[in-house]
Design an enzyme around this catalytic site. Sequence first.
Site, PDB file in Angstrom:
ATOM      1  N   LYS A 181      90.822  57.079  24.468  1.00 27.11           N
ATOM      2  CA  LYS A 181      90.447  55.751  24.360  1.00 27.11           C
ATOM      3  C   LYS A 181      91.794  55.237  25.431  1.00 27.11           C
ATOM      4  O   LYS A 181      92.653  55.458  25.124  1.00 27.11           O
ATOM      5  CB  LYS A 181      91.107  55.355  22.976  1.00 27.11           C
ATOM      6  CG  LYS A 181      90.462  54.021  22.444  1.00 27.11           C
ATOM      7  CD  LYS A 181      90.714  52.721  23.397  1.00 27.11           C
ATOM      8  CE  LYS A 181      92.115  52.011  22.822  1.00 27.11           C
ATOM      9  NZ  LYS A 181      92.589  50.990  23.621  1.00 27.11           N
ATOM     10  N   GLY A 238     102.180  55.429  20.156  1.00 19.09           N
ATOM     11  CA  GLY A 238     102.552  53.827  20.113  1.00 19.09           C
ATOM     12  C   GLY A 238     103.304  53.435  19.338  1.00 19.09           C
ATOM     13  O   GLY A 238     104.341  53.916  18.660  1.00 19.09           O
ATOM     14  N   SER A 239     103.047  52.169  18.551  1.00 17.73           N
ATOM     15  CA  SER A 239     104.121  51.330  17.702  1.00 17.73           C
ATOM     16  C   SER A 239     103.770  52.138  16.176  1.00 17.73           C
ATOM     17  O   SER A 239     102.661  52.755  16.085  1.00 17.73           O
ATOM     18  CB  SER A 239     103.813  50.010  17.620  1.00 17.73           C
ATOM     19  OG  SER A 239     102.704  49.832  17.107  1.00 17.73           O
ATOM     20  N   GLN A 241     103.657  50.196  13.652  1.00 15.45           N
ATOM     21  CA  GLN A 241     102.820  49.523  12.894  1.00 15.45           C
ATOM     22  C   GLN A 241     101.295  49.902  13.197  1.00 15.45           C
ATOM     23  O   GLN A 241     100.505  50.181  12.073  1.00 15.45           O
ATOM     24  CB  GLN A 241     103.099  48.043  13.279  1.00 15.45           C
ATOM     25  CG  GLN A 241     102.256  46.892  12.441  1.00 15.45           C
ATOM     26  CD  GLN A 241     102.254  45.739  13.000  1.00 15.45           C
ATOM     27  OE1 GLN A 241     102.860  45.327  14.255  1.00 15.45           O
ATOM     28  NE2 GLN A 241     101.888  44.541  12.415  1.00 15.45           N
ATOM     29  N   GLY A 243     100.319  52.902  14.595  1.00 10.58           N
ATOM     30  CA  GLY A 243     100.148  54.339  14.098  1.00 10.58           C
ATOM     31  C   GLY A 243      99.755  54.399  12.707  1.00 10.58           C
ATOM     32  O   GLY A 243      99.048  55.041  12.240  1.00 10.58           O
ATOM     33  N   GLU A 262     103.097  59.727  17.345  1.00 12.00           N
ATOM     34  CA  GLU A 262     104.708  59.377  17.868  1.00 12.00           C
ATOM     35  C   GLU A 262     104.957  58.053  17.956  1.00 12.00           C
ATOM     36  O   GLU A 262     104.302  57.306  18.601  1.00 12.00           O
ATOM     37  CB  GLU A 262     104.713  60.161  19.270  1.00 12.00           C
ATOM     38  CG  GLU A 262     106.106  60.203  19.606  1.00 12.00           C
ATOM     39  CD  GLU A 262     106.362  60.402  21.282  1.00 12.00           C
ATOM     40  OE1 GLU A 262     105.653  61.552  21.492  1.00 12.00           O
ATOM     41  OE2 GLU A 262     107.254  59.934  21.804  1.00 12.00           O
ATOM     42  N   CYS A 299     110.334  56.889  25.383  1.00 15.19           N
ATOM     43  CA  CYS A 299     110.594  57.058  23.795  1.00 15.19           C
ATOM     44  C   CYS A 299     112.022  57.731  23.577  1.00 15.19           C
ATOM     45  O   CYS A 299     112.321  57.761  22.311  1.00 15.19           O
ATOM     46  CB  CYS A 299     109.274  58.148  23.606  1.00 15.19           C
ATOM     47  SG  CYS A 299     109.195  59.573  24.444  1.00 15.19           S
ATOM     48  N   GLU A 388     113.719  49.834  16.301  1.00 15.43           N
ATOM     49  CA  GLU A 388     113.708  50.358  17.817  1.00 15.43           C
ATOM     50  C   GLU A 388     113.503  48.979  18.551  1.00 15.43           C
ATOM     51  O   GLU A 388     112.676  48.251  18.073  1.00 15.43           O
ATOM     52  CB  GLU A 388     112.625  51.407  18.182  1.00 15.43           C
ATOM     53  CG  GLU A 388     112.504  51.789  19.693  1.00 15.43           C
ATOM     54  CD  GLU A 388     111.380  52.496  20.100  1.00 15.43           C
ATOM     55  OE1 GLU A 388     110.543  52.473  19.114  1.00 15.43           O
ATOM     56  OE2 GLU A 388     111.389  53.307  21.052  1.00 15.43           O
TER      57      GLU A 388
END
Lengths: 501, 501
Positions: A181, A238-239, A241, A243, A262, A299, A388
């Site tokens: 994607k 990604g985030s 939220q 994820g 991650e 990251c 973060e």
Amino acid sequence: MITGQHYIGGHWCGQPQSTNTAFNPAQNAALPWCFAEAGEAELHSLLEQATAAFALYRYVTHSARADFLDAIATELEQRKVDIVSTMLQETALAQARAESELGRTCNQLRLFAAELRAPAADCSLPALPERQPLPRPALRLGKVPLGPVVVFAASNFPLAFSVAGGDTASALAAGCPVIVKAHNAHPATSELAARAIAAAANKTAMPAGVFTLVHARQHAFSEALIQHPAIKAVAFTGSEQLGMHFQRLIWQRPVPIPFFGELGSQNPLFVLPQYLAQHSDSFASQLAQSVLNGGGQFCTRPGLVFVPKGAEAFQAQLKQHFSQAQAGAMLTAKIASQYRAGCQALQQTESVTLLAEGQGGETACYTRPRLFATTANAFMQQGILQQEIFGPATVLIECADLTQMQMLATTLQGQLTATLYATEAELASARALLHELELHCGRLIYAQMPTGVEVCAAMQHGGPFPATTDSRYTAVGSRAVERFLRPLCYQNFPSQNGDTA
Amino acid sequence: MITGQHYIGGHWCGQPQSTNTAFNPAQNAALPWCFAEAGEAELHSLLEQATAAFALYRYVTHSARADFLDAIATELEQRKVDIVSTMLQETALAQARAESELGRTCNQLRLFAAELRAPAADCSLPALPERQPLPRPALRLGKVPLGPVVVFAASNFPLAFSVAGGDTASALAAGCPVIVKAHNAHPATSELAARAIAAAANKTAMPAGVFTLVHARQHAFSEALIQHPAIKAVAFTGSEQLGMHFQRLIWQRPVPIPFFGELGSQNPLFVLPQYLAQHSDSFASQLAQSVLNGGGQFCTRPGLVFVPKGAEAFQAQLKQHFSQAQAGAMLTAKIASQYRAGCQALQQTESVTLLAEGQGGETACYTRPRLFATTANAFMQQGILQQEIFGPATVLIECADLTQMQMLATTLQGQLTATLYATEAELASARALLHELELHCGRLIYAQMPTGVEVCAAMQHGGPFPATTDSRYTAVGSRAVERFLRPLCYQNFPSQNGDTA
């Protein structure tokens, strides 16, 4: 040159929509490329193609898979000028960074190819027909690919963690077809990388559905994709939220599948007094570089720095680095606004001080670097300090002594990395702190900045939740392939007949 | 001799309750032993003890952990007479089985001890300070234990998958304290095994909370236990229903943890015509033994047998084995009643025939063996045929040819094992069937019964869902320890200083 289409079943398809354009964050302007939006028809088609491809691709020999991965690297290098110039427009990253990321992406592909050509020996035990009280059958432990894998490309590594990045390379190495994607922030770069993969697949005669690229801004498409029975694993960067939203959908499947998310990390540094006294200047400079490089959009960027109280010379040096730094364009407007909101919330938190701020305006995608400081007590009490902030900011936490650092370490969430800066003499006294940090991270570092991840067999890029959803696996390095394989024991087969893995 | 108490923090505690008695299934009568019931106080205490123990036990050297495991084996052997006689009363299993299971349990403990004494070398890469464009830091990949582990003991292996069984042995080998929830069907056997572990822990000076045994008939206790933040992994062997209930609770935790559930398997066999024509007699006899042995209460018992249509001689032989078999006592009244209900439902299913039934009454815990047959079409259409019946029953599915077998194989759920019986000539023609079976199982077997699991490095005891909740791990063999470890990369440490894993 950019068609804006999906790549499904070996063909480019789909109608670009004028509303789905690429965007130049440095110029705060749309780019002249439109992209298609995947829907039900694409979902149906790509799943059929990936399923059919798996039935063939899992038997493609390791050496042919290696040729495929090497060919992708070659095709990427041949498109280097286009890829880099497109990426610069879509991401506002520096040219040197784009070029080195392309190099890393090719190196990763070639690392997995090399591993496929020289695999570790299977664990095999010969039959012991005379053993008492019972004979032992011949046993061989093979590994089989899981099946079609969905990869959600990352915003912050448009090449190395994206279309032809480590997730794709490791899943293809494992024998799994890959559905990427594309990230909405670099769709044109994604198309160019997909063209490299498509060309490599054609040249090495891989099955048509071995690789798919889809553009989809609507989460509904991604949600349907990862819930479909044909999908056997998902990799996401990604985030937390988004994820965890995907993770919860996957947990609702009748048949659960692995989800490798991650989701973010603060990468704490702990700096002991003697070390800081001896290396104040160089440490301040390295820290500033590690936080500010690439807009802090790594990251592994250090977001928490536990320092001895009253290190005024060091703080002055660090403040100077931050106040001289210029505002820069972030990868996306959303990342920029979330960064600014995060910094604002931090600044309004009791006992948190803004020590320094960079130069320039914060319009559109541009943000200023920021250096914060706080107390050990505030770190214990304010949950916001454990969230973060993705971007060029870091927080100094002033600690009375090593014991207090150790106590604060116990409260840390899961992290990709944790780092100790200490003299060798201090290192010996800091064992308890290191032991505590072992519980909270996937990589423990002595006196080096955590940014910069070596791609090799000994790397662990993954840590306790929320850094990743499964700390037993790595997203970087040759062991990343293990995410997409499962062991299969072959018992009593005559001379390897009848088994394929 | 049996106190009925929990073992928490190095002490026996808790008040046995007259309502919680052990039970003799062969005699359908309570045994004269009562057991305590864990509640909130025990939960609080055992978590505190296990957490404190982890802080110490994770630094216990590999060789001291090995001594601990060896000592458990020695202590079990010293208690052999008591353990076996108690187990016979609680389980209705045969003496030879109990003795061999004790032997296997000790062998497992010693296997993990041997692995701890001769570990594989860590993956280490030296620093390359002169490398261009960037130097490489020294990297070493270690492994760290996850933390306190909860083990739910299995009903059907009161020693090898219970208190001192493979889950406990592998978690202790990994450096994790273990909390065993004793199975209600063999609480006295559990106490004796726990005494062996307690004695071994004392003799080898292990921390007090390294091992815990609790008795708890109420699920509420187990639910609170596995949802507590101090617990870092859970191993469970039992029904899909209870296992998935626990899995869903674990998914609700703020911080997810690994759950290793082994939930049931039908272990399909596929038998090709030439093989059957040549070995009809011996195959019928081996199959009957594999299904009937131990009351069919093995996770690897073959419950589906795909056979050529019209193999009348074979069916006659197999019917004879089943009709001559005697009813036997199952492990528990619940297992017996579920077996009878499952058989009844199968018998009422269209196109399913009861071919043969054993001798004797089905009162209380006793059940009769049963042999069913059905058609390929019915297997495709009737979902009930894909539900495990735990006990001494199996179903023959009559297939027109190899192609039909292959088609039916595509519909199979995840399995621990799948087996092909074929001549060597037939084997060559059955590659497509084997390739299909690879997608559905964790162990693929040629011409041997799946019951009997070799405990070794090459074993895979785990398969796609619902056989297990995580097909990438094994519950049997030396690699079972990997369930309770995660990788940790140590970067740039001078000469191994400062790291412990």
